[in-house]
Design a protein around this motif. Sequence first.
Motif, PDB file in Angstrom:
ATOM      1  N   THR A  11      -6.709 -22.004  16.359  1.00 50.86           N
ATOM      2  CA  THR A  11      -7.853 -21.396  15.667  1.00 50.86           C
ATOM      3  C   THR A  11      -8.525 -22.396  14.738  1.00 50.86           C
ATOM      4  O   THR A  11      -9.753 -22.516  14.702  1.00 50.86           O
ATOM      5  CB  THR A  11      -7.385 -20.168  14.859  1.00 50.86           C
ATOM      6  OG1 THR A  11      -6.779 -19.228  15.745  1.00 50.86           O
ATOM      7  CG2 THR A  11      -8.558 -19.515  14.150  1.00 50.86           C
ATOM      8  N   TYR A  12      -7.705 -23.138  13.988  1.00 49.33           N
ATOM      9  CA  TYR A  12      -8.236 -24.073  13.001  1.00 49.33           C
ATOM     10  C   TYR A  12      -9.012 -25.200  13.658  1.00 49.33           C
ATOM     11  O   TYR A  12     -10.179 -25.446  13.317  1.00 49.33           O
ATOM     12  CB  TYR A  12      -7.080 -24.637  12.164  1.00 49.33           C
ATOM     13  CG  TYR A  12      -7.526 -25.626  11.105  1.00 49.33           C
ATOM     14  CD1 TYR A  12      -8.065 -25.186   9.901  1.00 49.33           C
ATOM     15  CD2 TYR A  12      -7.414 -27.001  11.315  1.00 49.33           C
ATOM     16  CE1 TYR A  12      -8.476 -26.088   8.933  1.00 49.33           C
ATOM     17  CE2 TYR A  12      -7.813 -27.908  10.353  1.00 49.33           C
ATOM     18  CZ  TYR A  12      -8.351 -27.450   9.173  1.00 49.33           C
ATOM     19  OH  TYR A  12      -8.764 -28.360   8.219  1.00 49.33           O
ATOM     20  N   TRP A  13      -8.384 -25.896  14.609  1.00 51.19           N
ATOM     21  CA  TRP A  13      -9.030 -27.073  15.197  1.00 51.19           C
ATOM     22  C   TRP A  13     -10.212 -26.702  16.082  1.00 51.19           C
ATOM     23  O   TRP A  13     -11.186 -27.455  16.164  1.00 51.19           O
ATOM     24  CB  TRP A  13      -8.012 -27.900  15.983  1.00 51.19           C
ATOM     25  CG  TRP A  13      -7.035 -28.594  15.101  1.00 51.19           C
ATOM     26  CD1 TRP A  13      -5.701 -28.361  14.974  1.00 51.19           C
ATOM     27  CD2 TRP A  13      -7.335 -29.653  14.180  1.00 51.19           C
ATOM     28  NE1 TRP A  13      -5.138 -29.177  14.035  1.00 51.19           N
ATOM     29  CE2 TRP A  13      -6.122 -29.998  13.532  1.00 51.19           C
ATOM     30  CE3 TRP A  13      -8.498 -30.331  13.826  1.00 51.19           C
ATOM     31  CZ2 TRP A  13      -6.049 -30.988  12.570  1.00 51.19           C
ATOM     32  CZ3 TRP A  13      -8.427 -31.310  12.862  1.00 51.19           C
ATOM     33  CH2 TRP A  13      -7.216 -31.635  12.246  1.00 51.19           C
ATOM     34  N   THR A  14     -10.154 -25.530  16.704  1.00 53.95           N
ATOM     35  CA  THR A  14     -11.290 -25.100  17.525  1.00 53.95           C
ATOM     36  C   THR A  14     -12.525 -24.873  16.662  1.00 53.95           C
ATOM     37  O   THR A  14     -13.631 -25.300  17.010  1.00 53.95           O
ATOM     38  CB  THR A  14     -10.940 -23.810  18.286  1.00 53.95           C
ATOM     39  OG1 THR A  14      -9.809 -24.042  19.131  1.00 53.95           O
ATOM     40  CG2 THR A  14     -12.119 -23.358  19.142  1.00 53.95           C
ATOM     41  N   LYS A  15     -12.321 -24.227  15.520  1.00 55.41           N
ATOM     42  CA  LYS A  15     -13.451 -23.952  14.637  1.00 55.41           C
ATOM     43  C   LYS A  15     -13.921 -25.199  13.901  1.00 55.41           C
ATOM     44  O   LYS A  15     -15.122 -25.398  13.704  1.00 55.41           O
ATOM     45  CB  LYS A  15     -13.054 -22.871  13.623  1.00 55.41           C
ATOM     46  CG  LYS A  15     -12.864 -21.493  14.236  1.00 55.41           C
ATOM     47  CD  LYS A  15     -14.178 -20.939  14.742  1.00 55.41           C
ATOM     48  CE  LYS A  15     -14.012 -19.539  15.291  1.00 55.41           C
ATOM     49  NZ  LYS A  15     -15.281 -19.010  15.837  1.00 55.41           N
ATOM     50  N   ILE A  16     -12.973 -26.042  13.469  1.00 53.40           N
ATOM     51  CA  ILE A  16     -13.331 -27.248  12.730  1.00 53.40           C
ATOM     52  C   ILE A  16     -14.220 -28.170  13.560  1.00 53.40           C
ATOM     53  O   ILE A  16     -15.159 -28.807  13.053  1.00 53.40           O
ATOM     54  CB  ILE A  16     -12.060 -28.002  12.272  1.00 53.40           C
ATOM     55  CG1 ILE A  16     -11.407 -27.275  11.098  1.00 53.40           C
ATOM     56  CG2 ILE A  16     -12.378 -29.435  11.879  1.00 53.40           C
ATOM     57  CD1 ILE A  16     -12.193 -27.331   9.813  1.00 53.40           C
ATOM     58  N   LYS A  17     -13.926 -28.272  14.848  1.00 54.19           N
ATOM     59  CA  LYS A  17     -14.672 -29.184  15.726  1.00 54.19           C
ATOM     60  C   LYS A  17     -15.936 -28.549  16.295  1.00 54.19           C
ATOM     61  O   LYS A  17     -16.691 -29.227  17.011  1.00 54.19           O
ATOM     62  CB  LYS A  17     -13.767 -29.657  16.861  1.00 54.19           C
ATOM     63  CG  LYS A  17     -12.612 -30.533  16.400  1.00 54.19           C
ATOM     64  CD  LYS A  17     -11.793 -31.072  17.562  1.00 54.19           C
ATOM     65  CE  LYS A  17     -11.013 -29.987  18.250  1.00 54.19           C
ATOM     66  NZ  LYS A  17     -10.122 -30.528  19.312  1.00 54.19           N
ATOM     67  N   SER A  18     -16.159 -27.271  16.008  1.00 54.48           N
ATOM     68  CA  SER A  18     -17.325 -26.597  16.580  1.00 54.48           C
ATOM     69  C   SER A  18     -18.609 -27.025  15.871  1.00 54.48           C
ATOM     70  O   SER A  18     -18.603 -27.406  14.692  1.00 54.48           O
ATOM     71  CB  SER A  18     -17.156 -25.076  16.464  1.00 54.48           C
ATOM     72  OG  SER A  18     -17.190 -24.674  15.114  1.00 54.48           O
ATOM     73  N   LYS A  19     -19.701 -26.941  16.597  1.00 53.36           N
ATOM     74  CA  LYS A  19     -20.999 -27.288  16.032  1.00 53.36           C
ATOM     75  C   LYS A  19     -21.401 -26.308  14.929  1.00 53.36           C
ATOM     76  O   LYS A  19     -22.071 -26.684  13.957  1.00 53.36           O
ATOM     77  CB  LYS A  19     -22.059 -27.303  17.128  1.00 53.36           C
ATOM     78  CG  LYS A  19     -21.861 -28.407  18.164  1.00 53.36           C
ATOM     79  CD  LYS A  19     -22.951 -28.362  19.219  1.00 53.36           C
ATOM     80  CE  LYS A  19     -22.755 -29.476  20.242  1.00 53.36           C
ATOM     81  NZ  LYS A  19     -23.808 -29.443  21.305  1.00 53.36           N
ATOM     82  N   THR A  20     -20.973 -25.055  15.081  1.00 53.90           N
ATOM     83  CA  THR A  20     -21.305 -24.046  14.072  1.00 53.90           C
ATOM     84  C   THR A  20     -20.709 -24.403  12.722  1.00 53.90           C
ATOM     85  O   THR A  20     -21.368 -24.306  11.679  1.00 53.90           O
ATOM     86  CB  THR A  20     -20.795 -22.662  14.514  1.00 53.90           C
ATOM     87  OG1 THR A  20     -21.365 -22.326  15.776  1.00 53.90           O
ATOM     88  CG2 THR A  20     -21.162 -21.597  13.484  1.00 53.90           C
ATOM     89  N   PHE A  21     -19.431 -24.832  12.710  1.00 48.20           N
ATOM     90  CA  PHE A  21     -18.770 -25.209  11.464  1.00 48.20           C
ATOM     91  C   PHE A  21     -19.472 -26.405  10.830  1.00 48.20           C
ATOM     92  O   PHE A  21     -19.748 -26.413   9.625  1.00 48.20           O
ATOM     93  CB  PHE A  21     -17.303 -25.534  11.728  1.00 48.20           C
ATOM     94  CG  PHE A  21     -16.575 -26.070  10.516  1.00 48.20           C
ATOM     95  CD1 PHE A  21     -16.048 -25.195   9.583  1.00 48.20           C
ATOM     96  CD2 PHE A  21     -16.431 -27.431  10.316  1.00 48.20           C
ATOM     97  CE1 PHE A  21     -15.389 -25.676   8.453  1.00 48.20           C
ATOM     98  CE2 PHE A  21     -15.771 -27.926   9.199  1.00 48.20           C
ATOM     99  CZ  PHE A  21     -15.254 -27.039   8.268  1.00 48.20           C
TER     100      PHE A  21
END
Length: 429
Positions: A11-21
């Motif tokens: 969950t953490y790394w998927t969101k951290i690397k997302s363009k939205t974040f």
Amino acid sequence: MRKMLIVLAHTYWTKIKSKTFLFTTLMMAVFMLVFLNLNNIIQFFDGDASEQAYDVLIMDESGGLYEPLAEEIESGSGQITANEASPEEEEDAENAVMEGHYDAYLQVDGQADDIEGHFYAPTINETFLPSQLQSALQNVREGQIADVLQIEEEELEALNEPVPFGQTALDETARSEAELNQARLLVNILLFLIYFSVLFLGNMIASEVATEKSSRVMELLISSASPVQQMFGKIIGVGLIGLTQYTLIFMVAVLSFAQFVGIDPPTDPGGMMEQQEMFAVDGPVFSLELFLFAFLFFILGYLLYATLAAMLGSIVTRIEDVGQAVGPMNMLVILALMISVFSMGNPSATIVTVTSYIPFFTPMIMFLRVGMGEAAIWEVLLSAGIMVVTIALLTIIAAKVYRGGVLLYNQTRMWKSLKQALLLSKKTP
């Protein structure tokens, strides 16, 4: 435990690397920079109103106000030039102002205590020029009244001298006036930080769960990790995402604020000196104690609302229904913020004291009381204890609902879905 950590890391790394974040973090950092340097930005493009030159027409209908008023205006700020216009030239004066030959015209009439004025300009958005003209007209009025009453200039100045008035708290634990000014600013900032964190991160968890359900990914996830492990993995993972984001933004704010307080007061235009005076007290500008309490209530508030959001997200079948499901939760957060903001001037009110012990309101309202020095340490510990017990009970209920809710795909009312999720959880190993 290992499976929960895997869900957390994913969950953490998927969101951290997302363009939205990356985009939201950048936008929030830019907003913080603009907010802390807004005065300098406005001055860069438009200049400081108090340093601009103004041409003003004075239309004296009394026949005896122009000379003392023009003298008062030009001896004041030094940026305003007074020009006389006769009352018969009102239409010409209006045209001259609209065509840009003059910035405004002031119509005055009366004598002594009957003096009155009216300001005319293309727009009345700017406050500097009319306030300067009003102040000059007020001085002329006071001077004429003093002449009528035969009051000497020294006596008039003595009458207008403001009364020194200080405030001292007798309670040794109470905050001083300067500390309260600091606390109000910090409490406002941290209240909105807690508000947006709980609201944004809670909705992120609910949307994450609903998205996995709608894409049928949930059926694969529950085969590798239990629903409860998924729930806590997501809650902690999203929480770490929020802490990472706010840490980056906080670093930007600290650097910008350090530059802000380092401005030299004599050359600081546009009212920045008044803002700096808020921090001109002995001791540190920021209270470590206040930040520790803010962090405590941020964590407790996040865990409470994140657990509730995960539970609500698990009973939603479509991503479009997330807003409706978490709507009541969002209203609780908004209500807590409204009570906090409107009670800033009276933090000892009964409604503030009572609601500060209600778990869903505690993170913001008890923090308000702490920041304003209205809460004893035992009250803070009691409210935190109530929140911990509430989070534990809600976690037990949410775990059961989540276990059954992630397997529900029928569209029905929320309360009926909650009941079905609880029944289904009893059948789920």
